[in-house]
Design a protein around this motif. Sequence first.
Motif, short mmCIF file in Angstrom:
data_model
loop_
_atom_site.label_atom_id
_atom_site.label_comp_id
_atom_site.label_asym_id
_atom_site.label_seq_id
_atom_site.Cartn_x
_atom_site.Cartn_y
_atom_site.Cartn_z
N PRO B 180 0.83 -1.20 0.00
CA PRO B 180 0.00 0.00 0.00
C PRO B 180 0.87 1.25 0.00
O PRO B 180 1.89 1.33 0.69
CB PRO B 180 -0.80 -0.11 1.30
CG PRO B 180 -0.79 -1.54 1.62
CD PRO B 180 0.50 -2.08 1.11
N ILE B 181 0.46 2.24 -0.77
CA ILE B 181 1.32 3.39 -1.04
C ILE B 181 1.59 4.19 0.23
O ILE B 181 2.66 4.76 0.40
CB ILE B 181 0.68 4.27 -2.14
CG1 ILE B 181 1.63 5.41 -2.55
CG2 ILE B 181 -0.63 4.85 -1.72
CD1 ILE B 181 2.81 4.97 -3.32
N TRP B 182 0.61 4.21 1.15
CA TRP B 182 0.80 5.03 2.34
C TRP B 182 1.94 4.53 3.21
O TRP B 182 2.54 5.29 3.96
CB TRP B 182 -0.49 5.10 3.16
CG TRP B 182 -1.68 5.48 2.36
CD1 TRP B 182 -2.63 4.65 1.88
CD2 TRP B 182 -2.03 6.79 1.94
NE1 TRP B 182 -3.56 5.37 1.18
CE2 TRP B 182 -3.22 6.69 1.20
CE3 TRP B 182 -1.46 8.05 2.12
CZ2 TRP B 182 -3.85 7.77 0.64
CZ3 TRP B 182 -2.10 9.14 1.56
CH2 TRP B 182 -3.27 9.00 0.83
N ASN B 183 2.23 3.20 3.14
CA ASN B 183 3.31 2.66 3.98
C ASN B 183 4.68 2.98 3.42
O ASN B 183 5.68 2.75 4.07
CB ASN B 183 3.19 1.13 4.09
CG ASN B 183 1.85 0.72 4.65
OD1 ASN B 183 1.11 1.56 5.14
ND2 ASN B 183 1.57 -0.55 4.59
N ASN B 184 4.73 3.44 2.17
CA ASN B 184 6.02 3.53 1.50
C ASN B 184 6.48 4.94 1.26
O ASN B 184 7.41 5.15 0.51
CB ASN B 184 5.95 2.80 0.15
CG ASN B 184 5.87 1.30 0.35
OD1 ASN B 184 6.66 0.74 1.08
ND2 ASN B 184 4.92 0.68 -0.29
N VAL B 185 5.80 5.92 1.84
CA VAL B 185 6.20 7.30 1.59
C VAL B 185 6.48 7.99 2.91
O VAL B 185 5.93 7.64 3.94
CB VAL B 185 5.11 8.08 0.82
CG1 VAL B 185 5.04 7.63 -0.59
CG2 VAL B 185 3.77 7.95 1.50
N GLY B 186 7.30 9.02 2.84
CA GLY B 186 7.55 9.84 4.01
C GLY B 186 6.53 10.96 4.09
O GLY B 186 5.47 10.90 3.49
N VAL B 187 6.86 12.03 4.80
CA VAL B 187 5.90 13.11 5.02
C VAL B 187 5.55 13.82 3.71
O VAL B 187 4.38 14.02 3.38
CB VAL B 187 6.47 14.14 6.03
CG1 VAL B 187 5.56 15.32 6.14
CG2 VAL B 187 6.66 13.47 7.36
N LEU B 330 6.50 16.55 -5.27
CA LEU B 330 6.63 16.16 -3.86
C LEU B 330 7.06 14.70 -3.74
O LEU B 330 7.91 14.36 -2.92
CB LEU B 330 5.29 16.35 -3.14
CG LEU B 330 4.95 17.79 -2.77
CD1 LEU B 330 3.55 17.86 -2.20
CD2 LEU B 330 5.94 18.33 -1.77
N ILE B 331 6.49 13.84 -4.59
CA ILE B 331 6.85 12.43 -4.51
C ILE B 331 8.30 12.22 -4.93
O ILE B 331 9.04 11.44 -4.33
CB ILE B 331 5.89 11.60 -5.39
CG1 ILE B 331 4.51 11.60 -4.77
CG2 ILE B 331 6.38 10.19 -5.55
CD1 ILE B 331 3.49 10.86 -5.57
N VAL B 332 8.74 12.96 -5.97
CA VAL B 332 10.13 12.82 -6.40
C VAL B 332 11.07 13.30 -5.30
O VAL B 332 12.08 12.65 -4.99
CB VAL B 332 10.36 13.61 -7.71
CG1 VAL B 332 11.84 13.68 -8.03
CG2 VAL B 332 9.61 12.98 -8.84
#
Lengths: 518, 339, 119
Positions: B180-187, B330-332
Motif C-alpha cells: 500500500p502506497i501510504w506505507n512507503n512514503v515519508g511526510v 513532492l513524490i520525487v
Amino acid sequence: MTEFIHHIPALIIVIPLLWGFATPLIGRLSKKGMYAWVVTALAITEALTIAQIYLVLTQGTQVYVMGGATYNTTIPPDSGGIPVRIILTVDAFSAFMAFTAATVTLAGGIYSITSEEGTSGESMYYTLLLLMLSGMLGMVMTGDLFNFFVFLEINSLASAGLIAYRVGKGISVEAAFKYAIISSVGALIYLFGVGILYGEYDALNLAMVASRMQFTGLDKVVMALFTVALAMKAGSVPLHYWVPDAYGKAPGAISAILVTASQASLYALFRVCFSLFGLGSNTLTTGWFLISLGLLSMFVGVTMALIQTDIKRLMAYHAISQTGYMLLGVGVGLATLGTAAFSQYGLQAMEGGIFHIINHAMYKGLLFLTAGAVIYRLGTSDLNKMGGLAHNMKYTTVFFMIGALSIAGIPPFNGFASKLMIYESTYLFNPILSIIAIVVSVLTLASFVKVFHSAFMGPKLYDVKEVPKAMLVGMAILTSLIILFGLFPNIAIQYLVGPAAKALANQAAYISSVMGGA
Amino acid sequence: MMYVLLALYIIAAPFIVGALGILYGMVLKGIDRKLTARMQGRVGPPLRQPFYDVLKLLEKECIIPENAVKWLFNAAPLIALAASITTLLYLPIGPFPPLFSGNGDLIVILYLLEVPCLAILAGGFAAGSPYSTVGSQREMVLMISCEFPLAAAIIALAWKYSSIYPGLKAFSLTTFVNNPIWNNVGVLGFIGVGILLIVMLALSTSGLGRLPFDIAEAGTEISGGMLVEYTGRNLGILYINDAVRVVVFATLINAMFFPYKLSPLIANYVALPLAASLTIDFLFYLFKVFLIAFVTVTLMRVAFPRYRVDDVVKFYWGIAGLATLAALILIVMDTFFGW
Amino acid sequence: MVGALNTYVTPSGFWNPILWLIAFLISLLLAYIIWSRGEKSYKKETEQVKPFFAGNVIESKERAHVRAHNIYWGFVEALRPYYMALKRIHTGDVNDYVAWFIGVTSFMLIIYFLWGVKP
C-alpha cells in the motif's frame, strides 16, 4: 542458388529502378499490361525484402560491394585498407525499414490502379512511383554517406513530381515547389557535412568514418548540420512546416508513401547518431535533442491537427505528431546508451520507438488511403462540406475506424502495443515524458473522432457508391498487418523490432561488418 | 485436462465479474438515489428502483432515428457494456487478485476506461441529430481534459514504486495491492499522495459523467445531449453500463489507494477459517466501494452546480493539472530526500 | 499464469491482446443476451424517427449536420492564447520555413560546441 541469395540487397534497389524506366514503354502498348508490370515489380520487391529479413536474422549483417570482385570484398587487397567502393550494409534495422517501405508502396501501388485511372500521364506516375521506392530502399540500405545523398535526391525529386501530379489549379504544384525547396536545402546542407567529413578523414563509407572519428571542432559542426538537416527531412517540429503542404496536396496513395519516405530520413538520423558518432559523442546531448524534438512534435502536431478543416492536412499534422513518438523512444535509448540504465529500459524504449515506425507506416498509410477514397468519391477534401458517408461507403468507414482506433492507441490494435512499450520505458527516464505522451494520445483520438463525425456520420447528404475494388485491396493489405501486429505483438518484437534495436545500438558490430573485425 | 479447465475459467470469468458489476452497480444506484433524495429533503424511490427502471426500458420501443447509421447506433451500447465488464477482469475484487492478473496493467486499464466513453460518443455521433452531436463532442472535450491529471497520477505512483522496488513491475496492480502506497512514503510523499487521491476522486466523478461534470448529458442545456436519441433496450443497456462503471472506478481507487483487508485485524483476536476471512474481506470491499461511490457520485451531485465547457478544460489542465504536477514533484523529492 | 504464452512484456507491465479479445467477445455475448430480451420493434415512418430539434424547424438535411469547424469549441476556447500564437507561426511562406531551419541549425551548433562531445 547461394550465389543469387548474396545479390539480394542489390536486386532490391535495382529492380524498381530498371522496371520503372521500362514502364512508359509498356504503358504505350497496353494499360492493363502496365498495371500488371508495376504490381509485379512491387510484389517481387516485397518478397525480396522479406527474404532479406530472413537472411539478416540467420546470417547476420549483410554487406554487398557494388562492382567488387566478390560480393563481400569490402577492402580490396590493393587499396591500403580503405573500402573504396559503394557498399550496401544491411543490418537488421535496414532490413526492417526496407520491409516497411516495400509493404506500404505495394499497398499504395495497388490502390493507385483505380484511384489514378483516367488521369493524363499515368505511365509517368508509375515510373515516378517505382523511382521513389528505389530511392527509399537505397536510402535505408546504403552504407556510404555520399550514396545516401544520391538516393535522397532521387527520392525527393520523384516525390516532388508525384505531389504535383494532380495539378489542382496550381495548388498542388505550389506544394511540390515548397517541398522541392525544403528537400534541396536539407540535402545540400547534408552534402556539405559529407564534404567536411571527406576532407577530414579521406573516406565516404560510414563505417570507415566512424572508425576514424576524432571528434574535432569540425566534427561538432558536422553533428549539427547532419542532425538538423535530417530532422527537417523527417518532418519534426520546429522544421515541420512543409509537411502539411506536401502531404495535403499529394494524390491519395502518394501521401501514404511519403510517410515512409520521411521515415527513411528518420532512419538516417538514427543511423548518424548511433553508428556514426556513437558513444564518443555525448549521447546525453544528442539524446535530449531527439527527445526535445519528439516532445515538441507530439504536442504541436496534435494541437494543430485538432483545428484543421481539411482532411489530408489534419492527417499530415498527425504524421508529425506520431514521428514525435518515434523520436521520443529512440531518444531515450540514445540518452541512456552505454549506461546501466540502457539494459533496464533504454533498449526497450528503442524497441518501442522502432516498433512505432512500422505501426505508424501501416495505420497512417491506411488513413491516407481512406482519405483518398473519400476525396475520390466526393471531389472535395474540405471537412465542412462532407457528411453521411457511412450510409453508402461501409467498407471505407470500417477501414477508417480501424485506422483511427490504431492511431489513438486503443487496445487491441497495434498502436497500443508500441505506445505501451514507449510509456512504460520512458517514464523511468523522466515521468513527464510519459505524461505528455499519454495526453497526446487522447488528443489524437479527439481529432479523428472529429473527422469520423464530419465525413462519415450524420444524415445522408450524398448518393455515392463504394470505391472500386483495387482501392479496397490496398487498404486491406495494411489492415491485415495492423490486426496481426496488434494481436500478436510478440511476433513483431521477436523477428523484426528486437534485432533492429540491438543492431542499431551496436556501433562496433556495424563497423566490423564492413572493416572486417579489426 | 489443464487446458480444458483454463478454457472454462476464461469463459466463466466475464460472467462472474459481469454479474458482480451489474448487480452491485444497480444496488449502488438505488442507494445513491435514496440518499440524494433524503439530502434534498424528499422521500426518494425504493432501493429496487433501478431494477424496475431497466425492466421498463427493455419493454419500451427501441426507436432508430431516420438519419442514424443503424449498425453503429445499435452496436455502441453493447460495445460500451462489454468493455466495462472486461475492465473489471484486470482489477482486484476485494481479497481476490484480478481474474486475469499478469495480463493487463494500469495503462491497459487507463485505456480500457476510455473505450466505453468512446463507444457511447460514437453512438451519439451515429444518431445523426445535432443535439447528440454537440453532446458527444462535449464528452470528447471532457475526456481530453481528464486524461492529463489521470496520466500524471498513475505515472507518479508507478514511478514511486519503481524507485522503491526496482524488481517489481511498477504498473502491475499486484504491486499496488501488496505494498500500500501510504506505507512507503515519508511526510512529503504523504501530502503528494493525498493530493493525488483528491484529484482521482474528482476524476471519477467526471469519468462517470456526473455533476458537476456532466456537460455531455446536460439536461437543461442540450436536452440529454449524447443520449437524446437513445430509447428502449439501447437506453437500458446504457443504464446498466453506467452502473457497472461506478463499480469499475470505485474498485480502481480502492485498489490504488486503499487495498487494505479487515481479516488480519480480526484475526488478532479470533482465529478465522479461510472462508470466513475471505467473506469478511469481500464485504469490507463492498463497503469501501459504497463509500467511494457515495463521495464521488452522491455528495458531488448535491453539492455542486454544473461547470461550463471551457471551464472544465481550464479546471483540469489548470488547477488540477498543476496540483498533480506539484504532487509528482513532492513524490520525487520524497524519494531523493527520503523523509 | 493465464495465457503466459502470448503475454507482451514491457519493463514495467504486461498486456495480452488475445485474452482480452476473447473476454471482450464473451462480454459482448452477455450484453447481447440482455439486449435481445428487449423490445425489437418500433413504429417506422412516423414522427418518432425524426431527429430531435426541440421544436425548431429545420429546412434541409444539410442544416441538420454539425460542421467540422464547430466541433471542440470548448477546448479551443480554453486554450485560446496558445492557439493564437500557434496560428501566427504557421505562415505558409517558404522563406519562413528556411529561416526556421537556419535558426535551429545555429542554435544546435552552439549546443554541440559546448556539450557535443564527452570531455
